[in-house]
Design a protein around this motif. Structure first.
Motif, short mmCIF file in Angstrom:
data_model
loop_
_atom_site.label_atom_id
_atom_site.label_comp_id
_atom_site.label_asym_id
_atom_site.label_seq_id
_atom_site.Cartn_x
_atom_site.Cartn_y
_atom_site.Cartn_z
N VAL A 233 -2.06 -7.23 18.37
CA VAL A 233 -1.07 -7.28 17.29
C VAL A 233 0.13 -8.13 17.72
O VAL A 233 0.61 -7.99 18.85
CB VAL A 233 -0.61 -5.86 16.93
N ILE A 234 0.58 -9.00 16.81
CA ILE A 234 1.85 -9.70 16.97
C ILE A 234 2.75 -9.19 15.84
O ILE A 234 2.75 -9.70 14.73
CB ILE A 234 1.67 -11.23 16.91
N ASP A 235 3.52 -8.16 16.16
CA ASP A 235 4.27 -7.39 15.17
C ASP A 235 5.67 -7.98 15.03
O ASP A 235 6.67 -7.39 15.45
CB ASP A 235 4.32 -5.94 15.66
N ILE A 236 5.74 -9.13 14.40
CA ILE A 236 6.99 -9.86 14.29
C ILE A 236 7.98 -9.14 13.38
O ILE A 236 9.18 -9.10 13.63
CB ILE A 236 6.71 -11.28 13.77
N THR A 237 7.46 -8.51 12.31
CA THR A 237 8.30 -7.98 11.24
C THR A 237 8.22 -6.46 11.22
O THR A 237 7.34 -5.89 10.58
CB THR A 237 7.89 -8.59 9.89
N THR A 238 9.13 -5.80 11.90
CA THR A 238 9.13 -4.34 12.01
C THR A 238 10.07 -3.68 11.00
O THR A 238 10.53 -2.55 11.20
CB THR A 238 9.50 -3.93 13.45
N THR A 239 10.34 -4.35 9.91
CA THR A 239 11.30 -3.90 8.91
C THR A 239 10.97 -2.55 8.30
O THR A 239 11.86 -1.83 7.83
CB THR A 239 11.44 -4.95 7.79
N GLU A 240 9.69 -2.18 8.30
CA GLU A 240 9.30 -0.90 7.70
C GLU A 240 9.98 0.28 8.39
O GLU A 240 10.16 1.34 7.79
CB GLU A 240 7.78 -0.74 7.76
N ILE A 241 10.36 0.10 9.65
CA ILE A 241 11.07 1.15 10.39
C ILE A 241 12.43 1.41 9.75
O ILE A 241 12.88 2.57 9.64
CB ILE A 241 11.22 0.75 11.87
N ALA A 242 13.10 0.35 9.30
CA ALA A 242 14.40 0.51 8.64
C ALA A 242 14.25 1.32 7.35
O ALA A 242 15.05 2.22 7.07
CB ALA A 242 15.01 -0.86 8.33
N ASP A 243 13.24 1.01 6.57
CA ASP A 243 13.03 1.75 5.33
C ASP A 243 12.70 3.21 5.62
O ASP A 243 13.15 4.11 4.89
CB ASP A 243 11.91 1.10 4.52
N HIS A 244 11.94 3.45 6.67
CA HIS A 244 11.60 4.83 7.03
C HIS A 244 12.85 5.63 7.41
O HIS A 244 13.04 6.76 6.95
CB HIS A 244 10.60 4.85 8.18
N LEU A 245 13.71 5.04 8.21
CA LEU A 245 14.84 5.80 8.74
C LEU A 245 16.03 5.89 7.78
O LEU A 245 16.84 6.81 7.88
CB LEU A 245 15.29 5.19 10.07
N VAL A 246 16.12 4.95 6.85
CA VAL A 246 17.28 4.94 5.94
C VAL A 246 16.90 5.44 4.55
O VAL A 246 17.75 5.92 3.80
CB VAL A 246 17.91 3.53 5.87
N GLY A 247 15.62 5.36 4.19
CA GLY A 247 15.20 5.86 2.88
C GLY A 247 14.84 4.79 1.89
O GLY A 247 14.94 5.01 0.68
#
Length: 408
Positions: A233-247
């Motif tokens: 995996v080349i996980d360049i875009t980890t933005t989903e973590i922001a949505d998870h933690l902020v809502g």
């Protein structure tokens, strides 16, 4: 062993419809196996009796046939999920039912590897089907009429579904004999230049599978990793973590990155689009966020700039996941910004917020022989950062041949 089409459902209430599916598939020359998931205790003429399925529940038959209908259905779904992987002749699976039958059959379908044919004819297939499908390749067909008896409409719909499954089993897609190792990449619009540059550099040697990081995208990538269909995996875009933690609305959940931990696949990651949380139309924004820096991406997506304290939490989350990875890891920090909007003159340029993210990762990250943190003074979309990602991937892909699967 000749592969069979499994026709599954509650034969006590949907027997006519399910046997109609079986007959259609039989006429196509495909061997069939009927599996009864009924919890009523009624006699069954299916090939597999409900009690045979129920024995796969951790609590045994008594956990399924407990006298409480709701508990019995949930327990049968759990038992069927454990039963299905025990079948060595499974070529594909089909079911038909209402909301209850759909909830009964689809958990086991979701647990099957991507690529195994799965068809669900359902009365709820025209609504929100995400809870039934999640990140898998279940083919949902709306029943049009209720799954209650046979008529000119239901026969056509059920027949089409049966023929679709028969075709998938009879004519499976064969991967190229010289298939390249597969690598999953995550992308957002604001990280597109980076991901496209990495893909161009690797596509001659690797099969590059790009996933849109909208929650289900990250889940789909990790499903493939869990199914043994990715070599790294080349996980360049980890933005989903922001949505998870902020809502936000594009969360991939608390389990994001866990499949990489379990599979020990080679992993190259970065901080792509962690400067934003995603919401739907601007009029849907939660009231507590109305005073924040917002960008209207389009009529249906609104971006919100993340704050330093939020970025600190993202960094802690990422470092904790990276520290649990036992495969080769390279995580690259783009000190010049994490997206196209995070550059001087753009609305999300906020060096203090970025520093909070980077510092939290660096503080908690545990380096080791297999695990390295690399800081670079470039924006994530800078060509030099893309090249660094490519070099990091080639280093672990070439030097860690063992985790990479043989060409399929």
């Amino acid at each position: 062993m000749e592969r069979a089409a499994y026709i599954v459902g509650t034969f006590d209430t949907k027997g006519r419809e399910l046997f109609y599916l079986r007959n259609c598939i039989d006429r196509m020359g495909i061997r069939t196996v009927t599996v009864d998931l009924s919890t009523s205790g009624a006699p069954s003429s299916a090939n597999v009796h409900p009690r045979e399925v129920a024995r796969f529940h951790p609590g045994g038959e008594q956990a399924v046939f407990c006298g409480d209908r709701g508990a019995a259905v949930s327990a049968m779904a759990e038992a069927f999920k454990a039963f299905l992987p025990s079948r060595r002749d499974l070529g594909g699976i089909i079911s038909a039912g209402g909301s209850g039958g759909t909830a009964l059959a689809t958990p086991a379908m979701r647990a099957l590897p991507v690529g195994v044919p799965k068809v669900m004819v359902s009365t709820v297939a025209s609504g929100n089907i995400k809870p039934y499908i999640e990140q898998t390749d279940i083919c949902m067909m709306y029943s049009v009429t209720d799954v209650s008896g046979l008529n000119r409409i239901s026969e056509q719909v059920l027949g089409n579904a049966a023929h679709a499954l028969a075709g998938m089993i009879a004519h499976p897609v064969r991967p190229a004999s010289e298939a390249k190792p597969a690598v999953g990449l995550t992308m957002f619009g604001v990280t597109t230049p980076c991901v496209q540059a990495v893909t161009r550099a690797l596509e001659e040697r690797f099969d590059c599978l790009v996933f849109h990081a909208t929650g289900t995208g990250g889940q789909s990538m990790e499903k493939l990793a869990e199914s043994g269909l990715l070599d790294g995996v080349i996980d360049i875009t980890t933005t989903e973590i922001a949505d998870h933690l902020v809502g936000g609305v594009f969360s991939a959940g608390e389990q994001r990155m866990d499949a990489i931990i379990r599979s020990r696949l080679p992993y190259v990651g970065s901080c792509g689009a962690l400067d934003m949380v995603n919401f739907h139309g601007i009029d849907t924004m939660p009231s507590q966020f109305r005073g924040r820096t917002l960008v209207r991406h389009n009529d249906n997506v609104t971006l919100m700039r993340t704050l330093p304290e939020e970025n600190h939490r993202f960094g802690e989350f990422i470092a904790a996941k990276l520290n649990r990875m036992e495969g080769p890891v390279r995580f690259l920090i783009p000190e010049g910004g994490v997206s196209l909007l995070d550059v001087p003159g753009q609305p999300f340029h906020d060096p203090a917020a970025d520093r909070a993210l980077f510092s939290a990762i660096e503080k908690d990250f545990r380096a080791g022989p297999q695990r390295r943190l690399i800081k670079l003074p470039y924006n994530i979309n800078d060509a030099r950062f893309s090249q660094a990602l490519v070099e990091a991937w080639l280093e672990i892909a070439v030097n860690n041949r063992a985790p990479l699967r043989q060409a399929r």
